[in-house]
Design a protein around this motif. Structure first.
Motif, PDB file in Angstrom:
ATOM      1  N   ILE A 117       0.493  44.917   9.434  1.00 20.14           N
ATOM      2  CA  ILE A 117       1.229  46.177   9.311  1.00 20.14           C
ATOM      3  C   ILE A 117       2.533  45.959   8.552  1.00 20.14           C
ATOM      4  N   TRP A 118       3.234  44.876   8.866  1.00 13.73           N
ATOM      5  CA  TRP A 118       4.483  44.565   8.160  1.00 13.73           C
ATOM      6  C   TRP A 118       4.209  44.290   6.682  1.00 13.73           C
ATOM      7  N   THR A 119       3.160  43.541   6.388  1.00  8.23           N
ATOM      8  CA  THR A 119       2.797  43.270   4.995  1.00  8.23           C
ATOM      9  C   THR A 119       2.508  44.563   4.251  1.00  8.23           C
ATOM     10  N   TRP A 120       1.777  45.456   4.885  1.00  9.81           N
ATOM     11  CA  TRP A 120       1.471  46.744   4.247  1.00  9.81           C
ATOM     12  C   TRP A 120       2.741  47.536   3.975  1.00  9.81           C
ATOM     13  N   ALA A 121       3.703  47.476   4.892  1.00  8.21           N
ATOM     14  CA  ALA A 121       4.975  48.176   4.687  1.00  8.21           C
ATOM     15  C   ALA A 121       5.723  47.567   3.502  1.00  8.21           C
ATOM     16  N   GLN A 122       5.749  46.249   3.434  1.00  7.64           N
ATOM     17  CA  GLN A 122       6.433  45.567   2.340  1.00  7.64           C
ATOM     18  C   GLN A 122       5.806  45.921   0.995  1.00  7.64           C
ATOM     19  N   LEU A 123       4.496  46.074   0.984  1.00  8.10           N
ATOM     20  CA  LEU A 123       3.791  46.403  -0.253  1.00  8.10           C
ATOM     21  C   LEU A 123       3.841  47.890  -0.592  1.00  8.10           C
ATOM     22  N   GLY A 124       4.411  48.694   0.299  1.00 12.94           N
ATOM     23  CA  GLY A 124       4.494  50.130   0.058  1.00 12.94           C
ATOM     24  C   GLY A 124       3.224  50.877   0.385  1.00 12.94           C
ATOM     25  N   ILE A 125       2.310  50.260   1.117  1.00 14.22           N
ATOM     26  CA  ILE A 125       1.055  50.923   1.496  1.00 14.22           C
ATOM     27  C   ILE A 125       1.319  51.998   2.545  1.00 14.22           C
ATOM     28  N   HIS A 126       2.339  51.776   3.376  1.00 15.27           N
ATOM     29  CA  HIS A 126       2.765  52.809   4.327  1.00 15.27           C
ATOM     30  C   HIS A 126       4.283  52.719   4.481  1.00 15.27           C
ATOM     31  N   SER A 127       4.860  53.763   5.041  1.00 15.94           N
ATOM     32  CA  SER A 127       6.307  53.780   5.299  1.00 15.94           C
ATOM     33  C   SER A 127       6.587  54.103   6.767  1.00 15.94           C
ATOM     34  N   LYS A 128       5.671  53.713   7.629  1.00 13.41           N
ATOM     35  CA  LYS A 128       5.772  53.992   9.062  1.00 13.41           C
ATOM     36  C   LYS A 128       6.622  52.924   9.747  1.00 13.41           C
ATOM     37  N   PRO A 129       7.332  53.296  10.811  1.00 14.16           N
ATOM     38  CA  PRO A 129       8.135  52.305  11.538  1.00 14.16           C
ATOM     39  C   PRO A 129       7.256  51.355  12.341  1.00 14.16           C
ATOM     40  N   PHE A 130       7.774  50.153  12.546  1.00 16.93           N
ATOM     41  CA  PHE A 130       7.064  49.172  13.362  1.00 16.93           C
ATOM     42  C   PHE A 130       8.082  48.265  14.042  1.00 16.93           C
ATOM     43  N   GLY A 131       7.713  47.818  15.245  1.00 19.22           N
ATOM     44  CA  GLY A 131       8.664  47.008  15.982  1.00 19.22           C
ATOM     45  C   GLY A 131       8.019  46.095  16.992  1.00 19.22           C
ATOM     46  N   LEU A 172      13.715  51.423  21.836  1.00 19.70           N
ATOM     47  CA  LEU A 172      12.873  51.066  20.693  1.00 19.70           C
ATOM     48  C   LEU A 172      12.218  52.317  20.107  1.00 19.70           C
ATOM     49  N   LEU A 173      11.720  53.195  20.950  1.00 23.65           N
ATOM     50  CA  LEU A 173      11.117  54.443  20.466  1.00 23.65           C
ATOM     51  C   LEU A 173      12.158  55.331  19.791  1.00 23.65           C
ATOM     52  N   ASP A 174      13.392  55.334  20.296  1.00 22.76           N
ATOM     53  CA  ASP A 174      14.471  56.084  19.637  1.00 22.76           C
ATOM     54  C   ASP A 174      14.708  55.547  18.227  1.00 22.76           C
ATOM     55  N   ARG A 175      14.753  54.233  18.089  1.00 27.48           N
ATOM     56  CA  ARG A 175      14.964  53.625  16.774  1.00 27.48           C
ATOM     57  C   ARG A 175      13.804  53.937  15.833  1.00 27.48           C
ATOM     58  N   MET A 176      12.603  53.952  16.372  1.00 32.75           N
ATOM     59  CA  MET A 176      11.449  54.273  15.540  1.00 32.75           C
ATOM     60  C   MET A 176      11.507  55.717  15.063  1.00 32.75           C
ATOM     61  N   ALA A 177      11.911  56.623  15.950  1.00 32.90           N
ATOM     62  CA  ALA A 177      12.000  58.039  15.582  1.00 32.90           C
ATOM     63  C   ALA A 177      13.036  58.270  14.491  1.00 32.90           C
ATOM     64  N   ALA A 178      14.071  57.439  14.453  1.00 35.42           N
ATOM     65  CA  ALA A 178      15.148  57.586  13.467  1.00 35.42           C
ATOM     66  C   ALA A 178      14.931  56.721  12.221  1.00 35.42           C
ATOM     67  N   TYR A 179      13.832  56.015  12.149  1.00 39.01           N
ATOM     68  CA  TYR A 179      13.580  55.050  11.073  1.00 39.01           C
ATOM     69  C   TYR A 179      13.545  55.694   9.692  1.00 39.01           C
ATOM     70  N   GLU A 180      14.262  55.093   8.779  1.00 42.99           N
ATOM     71  CA  GLU A 180      14.222  55.477   7.365  1.00 42.99           C
ATOM     72  C   GLU A 180      13.761  54.249   6.597  1.00 42.99           C
ATOM     73  N   PRO A 181      12.601  54.310   5.944  1.00 45.72           N
ATOM     74  CA  PRO A 181      12.140  53.135   5.214  1.00 45.72           C
ATOM     75  C   PRO A 181      13.091  52.799   4.064  1.00 45.72           C
ATOM     76  N   PRO A 182      13.294  51.514   3.816  1.00 44.13           N
ATOM     77  CA  PRO A 182      14.200  51.135   2.735  1.00 44.13           C
ATOM     78  C   PRO A 182      13.601  51.470   1.368  1.00 44.13           C
ATOM     79  N   VAL A 183      14.482  51.738   0.433  1.00 46.13           N
ATOM     80  CA  VAL A 183      14.056  51.942  -0.952  1.00 46.13           C
ATOM     81  C   VAL A 183      14.387  50.649  -1.686  1.00 46.13           C
ATOM     82  N   ILE A 184      13.351  49.935  -2.044  1.00 46.61           N
ATOM     83  CA  ILE A 184      13.526  48.646  -2.701  1.00 46.61           C
ATOM     84  C   ILE A 184      12.887  48.747  -4.076  1.00 46.61           C
TER      85      ILE A 184
END
Length: 193
Positions: A117-131, A172-184
């Protein structure tokens, strides 16, 4: 967010704190009206998180490969049990159904699913929060290692910052709800390597 995918052990682990964390996570998801997506088992932490979410009136979707249906003892008492043909299908369907991902203590399978899931986020496949729900400090050594990957310039600081960590479900759920994916803008270039 409508549903959170939880990766966790098919074993209860050595410490009662792990089952307590799984129970708290299932209850917190149900209390917030968030559905649970998980591996479909009725054993270990998987069974605990599913039972807690069901007890709280939550939606629980389990996804289990046919080959593991008997080994992980597929949970017959959840909202929706989906039996798929392979681990690849399992992970793809869980990712499709979920709006965020949390790993609780677990073994190799838990880590493999979470790292993908983290790899997919890094590759831009998804922008969902994970923790990581760091119950009883279970992930402390992993977090130290992840910091080392940044120090050694194998992981960018921005990608490491994607990993949300909490020792209790609610923050943790609060942080996920507020998550903004980085723009890299781009990968590490040759000059940085």
């Amino acid at each position: 967010m409508r549903r959170i995918c939880v990766f966790c052990g098919s074993s209860p682990g050595a410490s009662p704190a792990y089952a307590e964390a799984a129970q708290a996570m299932g209850a917190a998801l149900a209390a917030r009206g968030l559905g649970l997506v998980y591996g479909g088992g009725n054993v270990g932490l998987m069974g605990v998180v599913a039972d807690a979410a069901m007890a709280g009136g939550g939606e629980v979707i389990g996804v289990i490969p046919r080959a593991l249906e008997a080994r992980e003892v597929a949970h017959a008492g959840i909202t929706d049990l989906r039996v798929v043909g392979s681990m690849h299908e399992r992970k793809a369907l869980m990712a499709e159904l979920a709006d965020g991902f949390i790993a609780l203590p677990g073994g190799i399978g838990t880590l493999e699913e979470w790292f993908e899931i983290w790899t997919w986020a890094q590759l831009g496949i998804h922008s969902k929060p994970f923790g990581l729900l760091n119950a009883a400090g279970y992930f402390d050594s992993l977090l130290t290692f992840l910091d080392r990957t940044v120090e050694e310039r194998f992981v960018r600081t921005e990608y490491r910052a994607m990993v949300l960590v909490g020792d209790r479900p609610e923050p943790l759920l609060d942080r996920m709800a507020a998550y903004e994916p980085p723009v890299i803008p781009k990968w590490i270039d040759r000059a940085e390597s």
